[in-house]
Write an enzyme that holds these catalytic residues in place. Structure first.
Site, mmCIF file in Angstrom:
data_model
loop_
_atom_site.group_PDB
_atom_site.id
_atom_site.type_symbol
_atom_site.label_atom_id
_atom_site.label_comp_id
_atom_site.label_asym_id
_atom_site.label_seq_id
_atom_site.Cartn_x
_atom_site.Cartn_y
_atom_site.Cartn_z
ATOM 1 N N TYR A 1 -46.770 30.492 -25.262
ATOM 2 C CA TYR A 1 -45.978 30.153 -24.079
ATOM 3 C C TYR A 1 -44.689 30.958 -24.094
ATOM 4 C CZ TYR A 1 -42.362 27.464 -21.595
ATOM 5 O OH TYR A 1 -41.291 27.092 -20.816
ATOM 6 N N SER A 2 -44.399 31.651 -22.997
ATOM 7 C CA SER A 2 -43.180 32.438 -22.864
ATOM 8 C C SER A 2 -43.079 33.442 -24.017
ATOM 9 C CB SER A 2 -41.959 31.503 -22.804
ATOM 10 O OG SER A 2 -40.809 32.196 -22.387
ATOM 11 N N GLN A 3 -41.970 33.465 -24.747
ATOM 12 C CA GLN A 3 -41.843 34.378 -25.880
ATOM 13 C C GLN A 3 -42.966 34.170 -26.893
ATOM 14 O OE1 GLN A 3 -38.020 35.412 -28.394
ATOM 15 N NE2 GLN A 3 -39.053 33.706 -29.381
#
Length: 450
Positions: A89-91
């Site tokens: 998720y995300s980074q």
């Protein structure tokens, strides 16, 4: 007799912790069990990269995550792990790409009998973070310049890497090449979810892995056309809102919202003032302290990285030298609570839609595996990428991806795409629908892989 197991690793993002992935794990477990593919699934949420530790840069975060996964596999006694899926998720999606590259090269003997299955990213900045202003609005140019400077400064090594600030922070370019790209290619399926709106952290183009962004191009004023037939069944509230990119019309704009009342304007101004004079200064100070601390405590590990000896140290006893283990177990402390997340939600309309005619998964997957070559791209301008982003885009597009453009009606779609604050009556219905859809898509792909 113990059965073979399928390990599913879920990795959180910047400024987060493992609890941000609990909602996704819950829905995955429930859905896969219902689809009879859960019995052999085991879920693992790495815990050693919380809060300020996410500032340390992709490589150090990635090695810490790899250590946890290696230890989990080494110590697991209830069966043999023979399959691997990863969600970032995300980074966390970037960390996952680093991890699998090292996993299948430097730690090949541990993973050579484990078959890669699914690789999923949720709102991940694959092309880094950059602010584009095709409309040429003056105040946006000034704002984006300030945000670019802040982001590459107060978010530590990770921030500089996200913005690809210079040649010493080009890990995102490296992640699109060599061992990392090869490892990514070994997964049977690669899936990328991208918010089309309300994501103030990761823009559509970078999560979708494309050089074209209709929503930036038209300042988010285009009228959305959603897929009418959504595969899957049993959605608890509304159907997920997947934007049909090929149906976007440059001459069709979203209706203008009615003028706000004085009361609503007053509330908006109050929120802005509180954010500007209270929350923002605190966040800047905390992020600044976190950046400084991250730089100090990771300095020796960066020297090990630059000398090419960190991976040898990590390999000892599955990667735990006393030095590195001391860092892994060191706690920064959580001095910012989740209240600063400001993840308020709006309820979506059409809360009782019924999926009367299901689109076969096969047809959906075919469309969204080739969507980046769709007619929609001819309607919009290409973004002015620098050479680094052109290289990343070209390399990642050598692989097939299922790309899902999702609309979430919430103030903070970036957080809601995985329901990182948990699921309750206040969680945006479109966010819950997105997670349910994700789980059903993965269940279908697992069935297909089997």
């Amino acid at each position: 007799m113990t059965s073979d197991k399928h390990l599913f690793v879920l990795i959180h993002g910047l400024w987060g912790n493992y609890t941000h992935m609990e909602s996704m794990r819950t829905i995955l477990s429930t859905t896969l069990k219902k689809e009879d593919v859960n019995d052999d699934m085991i879920y693992f949420l790495p815990k050693q990269n919380a809060m300020f530790k996410t500032f340390d840069g992709i490589e150090i975060i990635g090695y810490r995550t790899l250590i946890e996964v290696c230890e989990f596999i080494r110590d697991y006694k209830d069966g043999k792990i023979t399959k691997l899926s990863v969600m970032g998720y995300s980074q966390g999606g970037l960390v996952a790409r680093f991890m699998i590259g090292k996993m299948l090269t430097e730690f090949k003997e541990l993973f050579e009998d484990i078959e890669p299955q699914l690789f999923i990213t949720m709102a991940t900045p694959h092309l880094g973070v950059e602010f584009y202003n095709p409309t040429g609005i003056a105040y946006k140019s000034a704002l984006y310049s300030a945000l670019r400077t802040l982001g590459s400064t107060i978010l530590g090594k990770s921030g500089r890497e996200m913005f690809i600030a210079n040649s010493s922070n080009n890990i995102l370019v490296k992640l699109s090449q060599g061992e990392y790209l090869e490892a990514l290619s070994l997964f049977k399926w690669r899936i990328a979810f991208a918010n089309v709106k309300n994501d103030r952290t990761v823009a559509f183009y970078t999560a979708f892995i494309t050089d074209c962004d209709p929503f930036i191009d038209f300042d988010n004023k285009l009228k959305y056309t959603f897929e009418e037939k959504i595969p899957g069944s049993g959605y608890k509230g509304i159907l997920p809102k997947i934007v049909d990119l090929n149906a976007l019309n440059v001459n069709s704009h979203a209706p203008t919202k009615p003028t706000k009342t004085y009361k609503k304007w007053g509330r908006t101004i109050l929120i802005i003032l509180v954010a500007t004079f209270l929350i923002l200064p605190i966040a800047l100070v905390m992020n600044g302290l976190g950046t400084a601390y991250s730089y100090i405590v990771t300095c020796k590990y960066r020297k090990m990285l630059s000398n090419g000896i960190l991976h040898n140290e990590v390999r000892g006893k599955l990667g735990l030298t006393e030095q590195l283990k001391g860092y892994v177990t060191d706690a920064y402390g959580s001095i910012i609570n989740s209240a600063l997340d400001m993840d308020a939600n709006y309820e979506a309309s059409n809360s009782n839609l019924v999926n009367e005619e299901e689109l076969p998964w096969k047809e959906f997957i075919q469309k969204y595996t080739t969507i980046n070559d769709g007619v929609w791209k001819s309607k919009f301008k290409k973004l002015p990428f620098d050479e680094n982003r052109k290289v990343i885009l070209r390399n990642l597009n050598k692989l097939k991806w299922i790309r899902v453009p999702i609309y979430i009606k919430a103030v903070n779609a970036h957080g809601v795409i995985v329901a990182r604050r948990g699921m309750d009556e206040n969680t945006a219905a479109t966010g819950i629908a997105c997670i349910e859809f994700t789980a059903q898509l993965l269940a279908y792909l697992m069935h297909k892989s089997n």
